[in-house]
Design an enzyme around this catalytic site. Structure first.
Site, short mmCIF file in Angstrom:
data_model
loop_
_atom_site.label_atom_id
_atom_site.label_comp_id
_atom_site.label_asym_id
_atom_site.label_seq_id
_atom_site.Cartn_x
_atom_site.Cartn_y
_atom_site.Cartn_z
N LEU A 35 0.82 -1.21 0.00
CA LEU A 35 0.00 0.00 0.00
C LEU A 35 0.86 1.26 0.00
O LEU A 35 2.02 1.23 0.41
CB LEU A 35 -0.91 0.02 1.23
CG LEU A 35 -2.02 -1.03 1.31
CD1 LEU A 35 -2.67 -1.00 2.69
CD2 LEU A 35 -3.07 -0.81 0.22
N SER A 36 0.27 2.35 -0.43
CA SER A 36 0.93 3.65 -0.33
C SER A 36 1.23 3.92 1.15
O SER A 36 0.36 3.74 2.01
CB SER A 36 0.01 4.75 -0.88
OG SER A 36 0.61 6.01 -0.73
N SER A 38 3.44 2.21 2.91
CA SER A 38 3.91 1.00 3.60
C SER A 38 5.42 1.01 3.81
O SER A 38 5.93 0.34 4.70
CB SER A 38 3.50 -0.26 2.81
OG SER A 38 4.08 -0.25 1.52
N GLY A 39 6.14 1.77 2.98
CA GLY A 39 7.59 1.87 3.13
C GLY A 39 8.39 1.36 1.94
O GLY A 39 9.61 1.24 2.01
N SER A 108 1.45 -1.65 -7.36
CA SER A 108 1.13 -2.83 -8.19
C SER A 108 0.09 -3.71 -7.50
O SER A 108 0.40 -4.80 -7.04
CB SER A 108 2.40 -3.62 -8.53
OG SER A 108 3.20 -3.89 -7.41
#
Length: 199
Positions: A35-36, A38-39, A108
């Site tokens: 996810l956006s 997340s790192g 992705s």
């Protein structure tokens, strides 16, 4: 999109193995997905630095960076996301052929798109790295303020809010960034690469 016709593959005399031998190491795609927030990008940046210090040839492809150039004509519909990943997959395949470790940091979100990239290269040339963090954790971090905009309806088709994310089924590496620091995550990947004799 019109397809190219009357084209023939032209072989090089210098092979992928030749390039790898010159570099002194293997090459592969290190595919960061999550996810956006997340790192993914932060870990890929530090990993590239660590590999560079070891004399390992790399190139990093980041989701936002690629959308400034190669993929600037794409939006965030499911079709555009698929095309975004298809193009990155093809570029990554070229980089592996060039003898580089290619670090790709892209949300992705779809299994089929990541699997399509995996199928472009040889079995041991695609390393899927699931950067795992709950939606709540990512939304709390919100480094770019995107979740806030998505919740306000200013961004449509935002992964985790009004677009799906399909977590990897069997990634080579899982990094739970609610428990691991960036540095610890990098060490997990380096250990994997050493154990599997990539480096």
């Amino acid at each position: 999109m019109t397809k190219s016709t009357n084209i023939v593959w032209h072989e090089s005399e210098v092979t992928k193995e030749d390039r790898r031998n010159l570099n002194g190491h293997k090459s592969a795609i290190l595919w960061f997905t999550g996810l956006s927030g997340s790192g993914k990008s932060a870990i890929s940046v530090k990993l590239e630095t660590a590999l560079h210090k070891k004399g390992i040839h790399t190139y990093r492809l980041d989701g936002d960076n690629v959308r400034h150039g190669l993929n600037k004509n794409l939006g965030f519909s499911s079709e555009d996301r698929t095309e975004n990943i298809r193009r990155i997959g093809e570029v990554s395949k070229l980089m592996v052929d060039a003898g580089l470790f290619t670090l790709t940091a892209f949300i992705s979100p779809y299994h089929k798109d990541r699997d399509q990239v995996r199928e472009l290269v040889e079995t041991d040339e695609f390393i899927e790295i699931y950067v795992k963090a709950s939606l709540e954790a990512c939304e709390k971090r919100d480094p770019k303020g995107l979740y806030k905009k998505a919740r306000l309806g200013e961004i449509k088709n935002f992964t985790g809010i009004d677009a799906p994310y399909e977590a990897p089924r069997e990634p080579e590496i899982t990094l739970d960034t609610t428990k691991l620091s960036i540095e610890e995550s990098v060490e997990v990947i380096l250990t994997y690469l050493k154990d599997k004799k990539y480096i």
